[in-house]
Design a protein around this motif. Structure first.
Motif, PDB file in Angstrom:
ATOM      1  N   GLY A   1     -29.872 -22.659   9.029  1.00 57.23           N
ATOM      2  CA  GLY A   1     -30.740 -22.313   8.259  1.00 57.23           C
ATOM      3  C   GLY A   1     -31.051 -20.993   7.622  1.00 57.23           C
ATOM      4  N   ALA A   2     -29.853 -20.231   7.841  1.00 56.52           N
ATOM      5  CA  ALA A   2     -29.746 -18.784   7.453  1.00 56.52           C
ATOM      6  C   ALA A   2     -28.082 -18.468   7.112  1.00 56.52           C
ATOM      7  N   ARG A   3     -27.987 -17.409   6.133  1.00 55.35           N
ATOM      8  CA  ARG A   3     -26.761 -17.373   6.099  1.00 55.35           C
ATOM      9  C   ARG A   3     -25.943 -16.623   7.306  1.00 55.35           C
ATOM     10  N   ALA A   4     -24.631 -16.604   7.369  1.00 56.57           N
ATOM     11  CA  ALA A   4     -24.129 -16.374   8.660  1.00 56.57           C
ATOM     12  C   ALA A   4     -24.460 -14.981   8.787  1.00 56.57           C
ATOM     13  N   ALA A   5     -24.253 -14.385  10.174  1.00 56.85           N
ATOM     14  CA  ALA A   5     -24.366 -13.323  10.545  1.00 56.85           C
ATOM     15  C   ALA A   5     -23.151 -12.577  10.831  1.00 56.85           C
ATOM     16  N   ARG A   6     -22.986 -11.457  10.271  1.00 57.49           N
ATOM     17  CA  ARG A   6     -21.668 -10.588  10.150  1.00 57.49           C
ATOM     18  C   ARG A   6     -21.785  -9.174  11.167  1.00 57.49           C
ATOM     19  N   GLN A   7     -20.659  -8.949  11.582  1.00 56.20           N
ATOM     20  CA  GLN A   7     -20.627  -7.932  12.487  1.00 56.20           C
ATOM     21  C   GLN A   7     -19.180  -7.195  12.075  1.00 56.20           C
ATOM     22  N   TYR A   8     -19.362  -5.880  12.064  1.00 56.54           N
ATOM     23  CA  TYR A   8     -18.098  -5.094  11.739  1.00 56.54           C
ATOM     24  C   TYR A   8     -17.447  -4.824  12.846  1.00 56.54           C
ATOM     25  N   VAL A   9     -16.040  -5.247  12.888  1.00 61.36           N
ATOM     26  CA  VAL A   9     -15.089  -5.391  14.217  1.00 61.36           C
ATOM     27  C   VAL A   9     -14.066  -4.326  13.896  1.00 61.36           C
ATOM     28  N   GLY A  10     -13.925  -3.551  12.894  1.00 60.72           N
ATOM     29  CA  GLY A  10     -13.057  -2.643  12.712  1.00 60.72           C
ATOM     30  C   GLY A  10     -12.204  -2.560  11.539  1.00 60.72           C
ATOM     31  N   PRO A  11     -11.376  -1.684  11.385  1.00 64.37           N
ATOM     32  CA  PRO A  11     -10.760  -1.654  10.159  1.00 64.37           C
ATOM     33  C   PRO A  11      -9.734  -2.885   9.914  1.00 64.37           C
ATOM     34  N   GLY A  12      -9.136  -3.206   8.944  1.00 64.39           N
ATOM     35  CA  GLY A  12      -8.284  -4.193   8.318  1.00 64.39           C
ATOM     36  C   GLY A  12      -6.852  -3.525   8.229  1.00 64.39           C
ATOM     37  N   ASP A  13      -6.236  -4.253   6.947  1.00 64.79           N
ATOM     38  CA  ASP A  13      -4.808  -3.771   6.724  1.00 64.79           C
ATOM     39  C   ASP A  13      -5.098  -2.619   5.617  1.00 64.79           C
ATOM     40  N   ASP A  14      -4.133  -1.879   5.875  1.00 66.94           N
ATOM     41  CA  ASP A  14      -4.168  -0.622   4.998  1.00 66.94           C
ATOM     42  C   ASP A  14      -2.651  -0.595   4.068  1.00 66.94           C
ATOM     43  N   THR A  15      -2.725  -0.949   3.031  1.00 64.50           N
ATOM     44  CA  THR A  15      -1.343  -1.166   2.367  1.00 64.50           C
ATOM     45  C   THR A  15      -0.944  -0.250   1.261  1.00 64.50           C
ATOM     46  N   ILE A  16       0.222   0.173   1.027  1.00 68.65           N
ATOM     47  CA  ILE A  16       0.449   1.288   0.037  1.00 68.65           C
ATOM     48  C   ILE A  16       1.773   0.698  -0.753  1.00 68.65           C
ATOM     49  N   SER A  17       1.459   0.433  -1.945  1.00 70.15           N
ATOM     50  CA  SER A  17       2.609   0.185  -2.748  1.00 70.15           C
ATOM     51  C   SER A  17       3.048   1.405  -3.695  1.00 70.15           C
ATOM     52  N   LEU A  18       4.427   1.386  -3.750  1.00 68.83           N
ATOM     53  CA  LEU A  18       4.964   2.259  -4.671  1.00 68.83           C
ATOM     54  C   LEU A  18       5.839   1.653  -5.549  1.00 68.83           C
ATOM     55  N   GLN A  19       5.710   2.067  -6.896  1.00 70.09           N
ATOM     56  CA  GLN A  19       6.710   1.807  -8.185  1.00 70.09           C
ATOM     57  C   GLN A  19       7.282   2.794  -8.604  1.00 70.09           C
ATOM     58  N   GLY A  20       8.700   2.847  -8.769  1.00 70.52           N
ATOM     59  CA  GLY A  20       9.323   4.018  -9.576  1.00 70.52           C
ATOM     60  C   GLY A  20      10.586   3.600 -10.066  1.00 70.52           C
ATOM     61  N   THR A  21      11.344   4.680 -10.829  1.00 71.00           N
ATOM     62  CA  THR A  21      12.476   4.423 -11.347  1.00 71.00           C
ATOM     63  C   THR A  21      13.608   5.515 -11.261  1.00 71.00           C
ATOM     64  N   ILE A  22      14.624   5.414 -10.584  1.00 73.24           N
ATOM     65  CA  ILE A  22      15.678   6.142 -10.064  1.00 73.24           C
ATOM     66  C   ILE A  22      16.650   6.387 -11.346  1.00 73.24           C
ATOM     67  N   ALA A  23      16.398   7.491 -12.057  1.00 74.01           N
ATOM     68  CA  ALA A  23      17.242   7.917 -13.068  1.00 74.01           C
ATOM     69  C   ALA A  23      18.822   8.404 -12.759  1.00 74.01           C
ATOM     70  N   GLY A  24      20.023   7.922 -13.307  1.00 74.20           N
ATOM     71  CA  GLY A  24      21.221   8.112 -12.832  1.00 74.20           C
ATOM     72  C   GLY A  24      21.429   9.557 -13.220  1.00 74.20           C
ATOM     73  N   GLU A  25      20.834  10.202 -14.378  1.00 81.49           N
ATOM     74  CA  GLU A  25      20.953  11.537 -14.869  1.00 81.49           C
ATOM     75  C   GLU A  25      20.334  12.579 -13.983  1.00 81.49           C
ATOM     76  N   LEU A  26      19.116  12.176 -13.049  1.00 78.35           N
ATOM     77  CA  LEU A  26      18.478  13.129 -12.216  1.00 78.35           C
ATOM     78  C   LEU A  26      18.691  12.751 -10.538  1.00 78.35           C
ATOM     79  N   ALA A  27      19.400  11.608 -10.239  1.00 78.89           N
ATOM     80  CA  ALA A  27      19.491  11.164  -8.943  1.00 78.89           C
ATOM     81  C   ALA A  27      20.785  11.903  -8.475  1.00 78.89           C
ATOM     82  N   THR A  28      20.680  12.267  -7.397  1.00 75.79           N
ATOM     83  CA  THR A  28      21.843  12.742  -6.808  1.00 75.79           C
ATOM     84  C   THR A  28      22.851  11.746  -6.045  1.00 75.79           C
ATOM     85  N   ASP A  29      22.113  10.648  -5.824  1.00 80.06           N
ATOM     86  CA  ASP A  29      22.858   9.276  -5.048  1.00 80.06           C
ATOM     87  C   ASP A  29      22.207   8.273  -5.520  1.00 80.06           C
ATOM     88  N   LEU A  30      22.869   7.184  -6.237  1.00 79.78           N
ATOM     89  CA  LEU A  30      22.329   5.928  -6.686  1.00 79.78           C
ATOM     90  C   LEU A  30      22.042   5.135  -5.748  1.00 79.78           C
TER      91      LEU A  30
END
Length: 132
Positions: free
Chosen positions: A35-64
């Motif tokens: 007869g009521a909404r579900a009860a919720r309890q905080y149980v801790g941190p979840g996932d922590d994801t970092i995404s990096l996107q970039g470009t390696i330029a042949g003119e600037l990179a020391t090693d391709l």
């Protein structure tokens, strides 16, 4: 230096990222109630994801072949400390995926540009080994 992941240094001469996206979650267990909404309890941190996107330029990179260094670190299967150039410590992260696109190729197949995208996931279990 933009950032380091373990011994790998992100910079214009290695692999410069143009976008950093971070997604964090928090876990809340739920328990159904009549007869009521579900009860919720905080149980801790979840996932922590970092995404990096970039470009390696042949003119600037020391090693391709610089992405091979990231692959070798990932093959170790150990979390590595992720530290921003400003000194901000994110914690211990695992490299869970790495993709690359080579484009604007020269006649011998050497790329002028290499686009990359990688995903790092936090692993606190290894944090004491990496950061301490």
């Amino acid at each position: 230096m933009m950032m380091t992941w373990g011994t790998f240094v992100f910079s214009l001469s290695t692999a410069a990222y143009g976008d950093l996206q971070r997604q964090m979650t928090w876990r809340h267990a739920s328990s159904d109630r009549v007869g009521a909404r579900a009860a919720r309890q905080y149980v801790g941190p979840g996932d922590d994801t970092i995404s990096l996107q970039g470009t390696i330029a042949g003119e600037l990179a020391t090693d391709l072949q610089v992405l091979d260094t990231l692959r070798e670190l990932a093959d170790q299967g150990k979390p590595q400390a992720l530290v921003e150039g400003t000194g901000r410590v994110y914690g211990a992260y695992l490299l869970t995926s790495l993709s690359e696109t080579r484009r604007e190729l020269f006649s011998d197949g050497t790329p002028r540009l290499i686009d990359f995208q990688m995903q790092l996931e936090r692993d606190d279990d290894g944090a004491s080994e990496v950061i301490a």
